[in-house]
Write a protein that holds these residues in place. Structure first.
Motif: not given
Length: 450
Positions: A143-165
């Protein structure tokens, strides 16, 4: 676009296998995930918190004259590093709180380097060059304060989703071509100008009943999933803050059999159990200075807080506050009284805190699965410190296995006498041969909420 369907399918499936193989074989340590799991409670990349900021900390240790490899030993066991390296000893005195130990990282330089590499890759939100980026990394994990926030979906899952589409659309193209070829063979007219969206609308209208039912099911599923996810907000099972002095409960409460109430002396007559003052510690440690360097170092912090000089066995009057970090934190609108539970309810400490006689680690919020393993505990299912956990305990925990006047308490004798005026209600309470907290009003909202 989808006429060369064979090449599309082969390419898509190859991509999936390559990604899967790379993810399975490479398995490079995920520095960001390790940081969140191990470090983010106390540290941030660019901001001091309970612990110091970690940006370029390896360079800082090298410049400070730390021994080679000392920082890796520090991450796994700071006290061992402080005993072996003067610079690590200096770092250990820079903050009032002591760092947790991570024995699972001992000897794992690759994992520790992954954490530091990830930290060093985070942009500084205070740097004007990053002003437009909000201090976020490429994956949006800071975040803007330098604190860690939750990650979104990893690039692997995004890529696999695109492939399946792509695969689904490709199969749809094949189906469309086959249908058109069949129509041509049957002498029917074929409209090649229809787009996929137009075909889908025509199909959805043709089967509107099934599409509507499916849409309703999907919508309800999403709503239910959303509300179920809300139950995880504020659930802090396994939360374990660092403490200025590591306190081994298994030594004090287990080996030495010191009663919990000796240190937490307000548990019988107050709302809170209380944190022992340094004078309580000195009752024993005025004579016990520790047998190992590690023990002596911890006890030396107690002496410093009390202003005590073990060499002259005298007090200087110059005390130093010990800043303990609170482990169990309830919302402001929730009322909890230790005296009511421990004295009136006779609830054992281990029901909520676990068997402290076997815990060497810093106190933490025990997961309900761990609490259920403790002999004598009432088995529960809801997450620790949630409302469901409390009301489930009130429904299961018995106040008395029989008549209330058998408790021998004026408090319960009074309730017993009042219930005798409604014999039907009292007999209903005793139908299962026990009386629970719920039956005595333990589920009334005003019992726990202001």
């Amino acid at each position: 676009m989808f006429r060369s369907i064979k090449q599309w399918c082969i390419g898509a499936l190859s991509t999936v296998f390559v990604v899967g193989a790379f993810d399975g074989l490479a398995q490079a340590p995920d520095g960001g995930a390790l940081f969140k799991a191990k470090c983010s409670t106390c540290h941030a990349p660019h901001k001091d918190g309970t612990g110091p900021k970690l940006f370029h900390v390896r360079d800082k240790w090298t410049a400070g004259g730390a021994k080679e490899g000392s920082i890796y030993q520090w991450v796994a066991n700071w006290s061992a590093a402080a005993a072996a390296d003067p610079y690590a000893k200096q770092v250990s005195n820079s903050k009032p709180t002591a760092m947790n130990t991570f024995p699972d990282l001992a000897g794992k330089q690759k994992e520790i380097d992954a954490i530091f590499d990830w930290v060093d890759s985070q942009p500084d939100p205070n740097d004007p060059a990053n002003a437009g980026a909000g201090g976020a990394s490429a994956d949006g994990s800071v975040s803007a304060t330098g604190e860690v926030e939750e990650d979104s979906l990893s690039w692997v899952w995004i890529l696999m989703g695109v492939v399946f589409v792509v695969i689904i659309m490709a199969v749809g193209g094949v189906r469309r071509q086959l249908r058109n070829a069949t129509k041509e063979n049957d002498g029917q007219s074929v409209n090649e100008e229809l787009s996929f969206s137009q075909e889908f609308k025509a199909w959805a209208w043709k089967y509107k009943r099934y599409v509507g039912l499916g849409g309703l099911v999907i919508t309800l599923s999403l709503i239910v999933s959303l509300f179920l996810s809300l139950y995880s907000i504020g659930v802090l099972e396994d939360y374990q803050p660092s403490q200025p002095i590591e306190f081994p409960h298994d030594i004090h409460a287990g080996k030495n059999q010191i009663d919990c109430k000796y240190c937490h002396n307000s548990v019988d007559n107050g709302k809170t159990a209380g944190i022992p003052s340094v004078n309580v510690c000195m009752n024993c440690h005025k004579q016990i200075a520790g047998n190992t360097p590690e023990q002596q170092e911890k006890i030396a912090k107690i002496y410093a807080a009390a202003g005590y000089d073990p060499a002259t066995m005298s007090y200087s009057g110059k005390t130093k506050e010990i800043i303990w970090n609170k482990v169990h934190v309830l919302p402001d609108h929730v009322y909890f009284n230790h005296q009511q539970h421990v004295v009136a309810g006779q609830v054992d400490c281990k029901q909520c805190h676990g068997d402290m006689t076997k815990m060497n680690e810093t106190a933490k919020v025990q997961p309900v699965a761990e609490l259920n393993k403790v002999e004598g505990n009432v088995p529960l299912t809801k997450a620790t410190l949630t409302m469901g956990w409390c009301i489930e305990c009130h429904a299961e925990k018995e106040i008395s296995s029989g008549s209330l006047d058998s408790k021998g308490s004026n408090y319960y004798n009074e309730i017993h006498n009042r219930l005798l005026k409604d014999r039907k209600l009292y007999n209903k309470f005793l139908a299962d041969k026990k009386i629970t907290v719920k039956e005595l009003g333990g589920w009334e909202c005003a019992k726990c909420h202001y």
